[in-house]
Design a protein around this motif. Structure first.
Motif: not given
Length: 234
Positions: A80-90, A94-102, A165-173
């Motif tokens: 999954d991918e999540v957008v993050i704004s850094i200094a006004g730019r998108k 990109w993250r990959a997790v396994d079946q256990d959320g690792y 599972r991948a989308e939820n992995s973004h929440l801590p960050l």
């Protein structure tokens, strides 16, 4: 017990305090100033700027030595991918997790296209040494195009509901992003997540056994391993 290959020479504070400060900052959604306050409550007078420097110097070394999960041909990769704004730019994380959320790998890129997905998949194959049994993604077409070029024999399931599972992995960050009031550079974000996710992987509880006792034992072992890696054993 084998001593960690990390040198603390020419540092005024002992390694137990340095390791504890780094653990506080990267393990919990704390700002540097809150980490400073928690240490002060324990009688340790250290500035937030010093904690920041410790994180930059020792964090990557700690992350490198933390144990990694052994890959398996039965693994399922959730991408999954999540957008993050850094200094006004998108930018896109990109993250990959396994079946256990690792967390298997993650990379910050300025693109959201097939080329970006290919780069992630190539990094994953180099890191794990083997392809997965299946990859699961959302409906972004770039995943399918990259998968056909990089690992054409691997099964691909594309459905938004399957990729929680991948989308939820973004929440801590996301929590850390709010605490830190954003990131200043793409390189800074990449360095932070390499340490942040290594610690998170160490403490994440296996999905197959999440009883209170099993969770407690897992955390005790994780803390013991962290202390062994950092040399913070009392």
């Amino acid at each position: 017990m084998k001593k960690p290959a990390i040198s603390y020479k020419r540092h005024r504070f002992p390694q137990q305090i340095i390791a504890h400060a780094v653990w506080l900052y990267f393990r919990f959604p704390l700002s540097l100033r809150l980490a400073e306050e928690l240490l002060l409550e324990r009688g340790i007078v250290v500035s937030y700027e010093t904690i920041r420097r410790w994180g930059l110097k020792f964090g990557p070394a700690y992350a490198k030595q933390l144990r990694r999960r052994r890959p398996s041909l039965q693994d399922v990769w959730h991408l999954d991918e999540v957008v993050i704004s850094i200094a006004g730019r998108k930018h896109w994380l990109w993250r990959a997790v396994d079946q256990d959320g690792y967390v298997l790998d993650e990379i910050v890129q300025s693109r959201r296209d097939t080329k970006a997905v290919k780069r992630l998949l190539i990094r994953l194959l180099k890191k794990t040494g083997m392809p997965p049994r299946r990859i699961v993604t959302d409906k972004l077409r770039s995943y399918g195009a990259a998968r056909r070029d990089i690992m054409p024999t691997v099964e691909h399931r594309s459905h938004k509901g399957l990729n929680n599972r991948a989308e939820n992995s973004h929440l801590p960050l996301r929590k850390r992003e709010r605490t830190m009031q954003g990131f200043r550079s793409a390189g800074g974000l990449q360095r932070f997540i390499s340490i942040f996710s290594a610690l998170r992987n160490l403490f994440v509880t296996p999905r197959h056994n999440r009883s209170a006792l099993a969770t407690h034992i897992h955390r005790i072992r994780a803390i013991a391993h962290w202390k062994a890696v950092t040399g913070a054993v009392a």
